[in-house]
Write a protein that holds these residues in place. Structure first.
Motif, PDB file in Angstrom:
ATOM      1  N   PHE A 184       0.834  -1.205   0.000  1.00  0.00           N
ATOM      2  CA  PHE A 184       0.000   0.000   0.000  1.00  0.00           C
ATOM      3  C   PHE A 184       0.868   1.254   0.000  1.00  0.00           C
ATOM      4  CE2 PHE A 184      -3.110   3.119   1.240  1.00  0.00           C
ATOM      5  CZ  PHE A 184      -4.308   2.634   0.748  1.00  0.00           C
ATOM      6  N   VAL A 185       1.934   1.251   0.802  1.00  0.00           N
ATOM      7  CA  VAL A 185       2.859   2.380   0.823  1.00  0.00           C
ATOM      8  C   VAL A 185       3.472   2.590  -0.557  1.00  0.00           C
ATOM      9  CG1 VAL A 185       5.092   3.180   1.709  1.00  0.00           C
ATOM     10  CG2 VAL A 185       3.379   2.279   3.283  1.00  0.00           C
ATOM     11  N   ALA A 186       3.839   1.499  -1.212  1.00  0.00           N
ATOM     12  CA  ALA A 186       4.424   1.614  -2.549  1.00  0.00           C
ATOM     13  C   ALA A 186       3.445   2.277  -3.522  1.00  0.00           C
ATOM     14  CB  ALA A 186       4.827   0.233  -3.064  1.00  0.00           C
ATOM     15  N   GLU A 187       2.152   1.953  -3.398  1.00  0.00           N
ATOM     16  CA  GLU A 187       1.141   2.585  -4.245  1.00  0.00           C
ATOM     17  C   GLU A 187       0.998   4.064  -3.920  1.00  0.00           C
ATOM     18  OE1 GLU A 187      -0.665   1.346  -6.790  1.00  0.00           O
ATOM     19  OE2 GLU A 187       0.398  -0.560  -6.663  1.00  0.00           O
ATOM     20  N   MET A 188       1.067   4.401  -2.638  1.00  0.00           N
ATOM     21  CA  MET A 188       0.987   5.811  -2.227  1.00  0.00           C
ATOM     22  C   MET A 188       2.159   6.602  -2.799  1.00  0.00           C
ATOM     23  SD  MET A 188      -0.074   5.290   1.776  1.00  0.00           S
ATOM     24  CE  MET A 188      -0.405   7.015   2.178  1.00  0.00           C
ATOM     25  N   LEU A 189       3.344   6.023  -2.718  1.00  0.00           N
ATOM     26  CA  LEU A 189       4.532   6.699  -3.237  1.00  0.00           C
ATOM     27  C   LEU A 189       4.446   6.858  -4.756  1.00  0.00           C
ATOM     28  CD1 LEU A 189       7.218   4.925  -1.032  1.00  0.00           C
ATOM     29  CD2 LEU A 189       6.587   7.343  -0.917  1.00  0.00           C
ATOM     30  N   LYS A 190       3.931   5.815  -5.427  1.00  0.00           N
ATOM     31  CA  LYS A 190       3.783   5.893  -6.882  1.00  0.00           C
ATOM     32  C   LYS A 190       2.830   7.021  -7.260  1.00  0.00           C
ATOM     33  CE  LYS A 190       2.926   1.976  -8.914  1.00  0.00           C
ATOM     34  NZ  LYS A 190       2.142   0.821  -9.453  1.00  0.00           N
ATOM     35  N   THR A 191       1.735   7.144  -6.514  1.00  0.00           N
ATOM     36  CA  THR A 191       0.769   8.212  -6.770  1.00  0.00           C
ATOM     37  C   THR A 191       1.405   9.584  -6.570  1.00  0.00           C
ATOM     38  OG1 THR A 191      -1.075   6.796  -6.110  1.00  0.00           O
ATOM     39  CG2 THR A 191      -1.463   9.166  -6.034  1.00  0.00           C
ATOM     40  N   ALA A 192       2.363   9.654  -5.636  1.00  0.00           N
ATOM     41  CA  ALA A 192       3.058  10.920  -5.364  1.00  0.00           C
ATOM     42  C   ALA A 192       4.226  11.154  -6.321  1.00  0.00           C
ATOM     43  CB  ALA A 192       3.554  10.937  -3.926  1.00  0.00           C
ATOM     44  N   GLY A 193       4.407  10.241  -7.288  1.00  0.00           N
ATOM     45  CA  GLY A 193       5.438  10.423  -8.291  1.00  0.00           C
ATOM     46  C   GLY A 193       6.813   9.947  -7.897  1.00  0.00           C
ATOM     47  N   THR A 194       6.874   9.034  -6.919  1.00  0.00           N
ATOM     48  CA  THR A 194       8.172   8.513  -6.494  1.00  0.00           C
ATOM     49  C   THR A 194       8.045   7.006  -6.278  1.00  0.00           C
ATOM     50  OG1 THR A 194       9.964   8.761  -4.875  1.00  0.00           O
ATOM     51  CG2 THR A 194       7.725   9.090  -4.061  1.00  0.00           C
ATOM     52  N   ALA A 195       9.002   6.408  -5.576  1.00  0.00           N
ATOM     53  CA  ALA A 195       8.992   4.959  -5.364  1.00  0.00           C
ATOM     54  C   ALA A 195       9.652   4.635  -4.028  1.00  0.00           C
ATOM     55  CB  ALA A 195       9.723   4.252  -6.508  1.00  0.00           C
ATOM     56  N   MET A 196       9.602   3.350  -3.653  1.00  0.00           N
ATOM     57  CA  MET A 196      10.187   2.922  -2.388  1.00  0.00           C
ATOM     58  C   MET A 196      11.710   2.960  -2.409  1.00  0.00           C
ATOM     59  SD  MET A 196       8.988   1.730   0.598  1.00  0.00           S
ATOM     60  CE  MET A 196       7.568   0.631   0.463  1.00  0.00           C
ATOM     61  N   ASP A 197      12.314   2.874  -3.579  1.00  0.00           N
ATOM     62  CA  ASP A 197      13.774   2.836  -3.698  1.00  0.00           C
ATOM     63  C   ASP A 197      14.429   3.971  -2.926  1.00  0.00           C
ATOM     64  OD1 ASP A 197      14.094   0.590  -5.210  1.00  0.00           O
ATOM     65  OD2 ASP A 197      14.167   1.627  -7.135  1.00  0.00           O
ATOM     66  N   GLY A 198      15.344   3.587  -2.024  1.00  0.00           N
ATOM     67  CA  GLY A 198      16.125   4.572  -1.295  1.00  0.00           C
ATOM     68  C   GLY A 198      15.414   5.240  -0.142  1.00  0.00           C
ATOM     69  N   LYS A 199      14.154   4.887   0.113  1.00  0.00           N
ATOM     70  CA  LYS A 199      13.415   5.532   1.196  1.00  0.00           C
ATOM     71  C   LYS A 199      13.875   4.987   2.554  1.00  0.00           C
ATOM     72  CE  LYS A 199      10.746   8.188  -1.300  1.00  0.00           C
ATOM     73  NZ  LYS A 199      11.403   7.925  -2.604  1.00  0.00           N
ATOM     74  N   ARG A 200      13.942   5.891   3.503  1.00  0.00           N
ATOM     75  CA  ARG A 200      14.300   5.553   4.884  1.00  0.00           C
ATOM     76  C   ARG A 200      12.985   5.334   5.643  1.00  0.00           C
ATOM     77  NH1 ARG A 200      18.638   6.824   8.515  1.00  0.00           N
ATOM     78  NH2 ARG A 200      17.864   7.337  10.608  1.00  0.00           N
ATOM     79  N   VAL A 201      12.840   4.157   6.247  1.00  0.00           N
ATOM     80  CA  VAL A 201      11.551   3.748   6.801  1.00  0.00           C
ATOM     81  C   VAL A 201      11.709   3.366   8.269  1.00  0.00           C
ATOM     82  CG1 VAL A 201       9.607   2.151   6.538  1.00  0.00           C
ATOM     83  CG2 VAL A 201      10.897   2.890   4.515  1.00  0.00           C
ATOM     84  N   VAL A 202      10.719   3.749   9.076  1.00  0.00           N
ATOM     85  CA  VAL A 202      10.635   3.330  10.475  1.00  0.00           C
ATOM     86  C   VAL A 202       9.358   2.509  10.643  1.00  0.00           C
ATOM     87  CG1 VAL A 202      10.174   4.139  12.824  1.00  0.00           C
ATOM     88  CG2 VAL A 202      11.998   5.188  11.480  1.00  0.00           C
ATOM     89  N   VAL A 203       9.495   1.326  11.247  1.00  0.00           N
ATOM     90  CA  VAL A 203       8.359   0.439  11.501  1.00  0.00           C
ATOM     91  C   VAL A 203       8.295   0.177  12.998  1.00  0.00           C
ATOM     92  CG1 VAL A 203       7.334  -1.823  11.068  1.00  0.00           C
ATOM     93  CG2 VAL A 203       8.583  -0.662   9.236  1.00  0.00           C
ATOM     94  N   SER A 204       7.247   0.633  13.657  1.00  0.00           N
ATOM     95  CA  SER A 204       7.132   0.342  15.088  1.00  0.00           C
ATOM     96  C   SER A 204       6.632  -1.077  15.295  1.00  0.00           C
ATOM     97  CB  SER A 204       6.185   1.328  15.769  1.00  0.00           C
ATOM     98  OG  SER A 204       4.863   1.124  15.333  1.00  0.00           O
ATOM     99  N   GLY A 205       6.962  -1.635  16.461  1.00  0.00           N
ATOM    100  CA  GLY A 205       6.617  -3.014  16.749  1.00  0.00           C
ATOM    101  C   GLY A 205       7.708  -3.960  16.266  1.00  0.00           C
TER     102      GLY A 205
END
Length: 449
Positions: A221-242
């Motif tokens: 879902f995040v990848a789709e959100m990023l695609k809609t914003a004109g970017t991609a997951m590549d190189g993104k810095r991500v924090v996942v709680s839990g």
């Protein structure tokens, strides 16, 4: 018209609070959905007829029962079990079981209410329900957990079935617990109804990708959100709680999609590993040893462990709160915004407080609610039900492709609905109205039920 609709919605929310006193999580979940409904009720007044909203907020059935069990020393304990069968208009009740000391009726109702719309968004024929117990599996032996699960199922089995109610796992309920629950159900009913529970082992009716599905789905879902914003997951810095099931597999899929998860947490603290979380080590600690996140730094001394504190202090492009409800508060949201977060997607159920959501929205952060972003788990549960019904078993890649397509469809539905109602980019409104309309249409078609 607008004022009249708003007044009616506000009045009924007051009634929800009055009739469900002492259940703040449930009130919060209802308020969040109601916030989105004024615009759809204005455009389609028929949804305000027949007390539809009132019926939607009232569970079809609420079951509370005693769960006595004996520990390894022969001491008898008594816990409380719950199953809220919320809405079956689209199919059998579907939703997980949570074993955690915080479980009470209000929390189970909030989870079940969210589940109605989440399940509707998947496009699959499943209704909404939720259940669990205030039992704490931490520190208990396998034998103690087995005895508890057998006692729990001894009562629950009267109320479930593959065409009635199909529970799955949630916090504190993984493959081990599902195995004990299914074994007791089979023993009590003298039948092998593999479709009565999902999250089963692969050798006895389970589905490939089910374990990974909620975390994978959130990452898709995040990848789709990023695609809609004109970017991609590549190189993104991500924090996942839990660091439970959802977090582990969100981390795995984010890494596969090209992002780097630099931090995760448990109830005692969080770790930061700038090279990216070592997933195999994390699985060893949490899934095999059932240890604590602090053990990570014993093997990776370059990583940092912070006892207590807030994982939201760690700068990131994408945040995926995947632990528990209301974990991301206003202060955490302000810090995320200050550090430049671009996307927040809920891997857990309602982990973001209303105050935090206001901060994120006002800052223009793309925000995906749990009923959309974490729907992958229940979607794959429904795929498991399909396989059980046809006595079939699908391979991993095929099931993962189905999951990816479902998450893409949910994203598209949220985006299209938000645009239709004049709020482009508002995933909360898109998810709430998208799920509501599907359920409401079915309820109206079936009469006063």
């Amino acid at each position: 018209m607008s004022g009249h609709v708003r007044e009616r919605v506000d009045k009924y929310f007051e009634e929800v609070v009055r009739r469900n006193a002492g259940e703040p999580e449930f009130h919060q979940a209802v308020a969040e959905v109601f916030e989105s409904l004024t615009v759809v009720l204005e455009r389609h007044p028929n949804y305000a007829d027949g007390a539809l909203i009132e019926r939607l907020c009232e569970p079809e059935r609420q079951i509370i029962f005693r769960v006595p069990w004996t520990d390894d020393n022969g001491n008898v304990h008594v816990n409380r079990g719950f199953r809220v069968q919320y809405n079956s208009v689209l199919g059998p009740y579907k939703g997980g079981l949570r074993f955690h000391p915080s479980v009470n009726l209000g929390i189970v109702k909030f989870l079940g209410f969210e589940q109605i719309f989440k399940n509707a968004l998947t496009g699959l024929p499943i209704g909404g329900g939720k259940g669990g117990s205030d039992f704490d599996p931490k520190g208990r032996s396998d034998a103690e957990i087995m005895r508890f699960c057998q006692s729990f199922m001894t009562e629950l089995h009267r109320h479930i079935g593959e065409y009635t109610d199909v529970p799955a796992g949630d916090i504190g309920v993984g493959g081990r617990e599902i195995g004990y629950l299914f074994g007791q159900y089979k023993r009590l009913t003298n039948s092998y109804e593999s479709g009565v529970l999902t999250g089963k082992g692969l050798t006895w009716g389970g589905s490939q990708v089910r374990k990974e599905a909620t975390g994978y789905g959130a990452a898709y879902f995040v990848a789709e959100m990023l695609k809609t914003a004109g970017t991609a997951m590549d190189g993104k810095r991500v924090v996942v709680s839990g660091s439970g099931n959802v977090a582990i597999y969100a981390i795995e899929k984010v890494h596969q999609l090209g992002g780097t998860v630099v931090a995760c947490s448990d109830s005692a603290g969080y770790i930061v590993d700038e090279t990216g979380i070592d997933l195999e080590l994390l699985k060893e600690i949490k899934e095999v040893r059932r240890g604590r996140i602090c053990d990570y730094v014993d093997t990776v001394p370059s990583a940092t462990y912070v006892a207590g504190g807030s994982i939201w202090d760690v700068p990131c492009d994408v945040a995926i709160p995947s632990a528990t409800q209301n974990e991301l508060d206003e202060k955490g949201a302000l810090t995320l915004v200050e550090n430049g977060v671009r996307v927040v997607a809920e891997g857990a159920n309602m982990p973001t407080t209303p105050e935090a959501l206001r901060v994120l929205r006002s800052a223009g952060v793309a925000f995906a609610p749990g009923k959309a972003a974490n729907a992958g788990g229940v979607a794959t549960s429904a795929l498991e039900m399909q396989q059980n019904a046809s006595r079939d078993s699908w391979h991993f890649d095929y099931t993962d492709e189905r999951l990816s397509k479902i998450m893409s469809d949910i994203h598209g539905r949220c985006v299209a609905t938000a645009e239709e109602y004049g709020k482009p980019g508002d995933y909360v409104l898109g998810a709430n109205i998208g799920g509501f309309v599907k359920v409401a249409d079915a309820m109206l078609a079936m009469g006063v039920i």
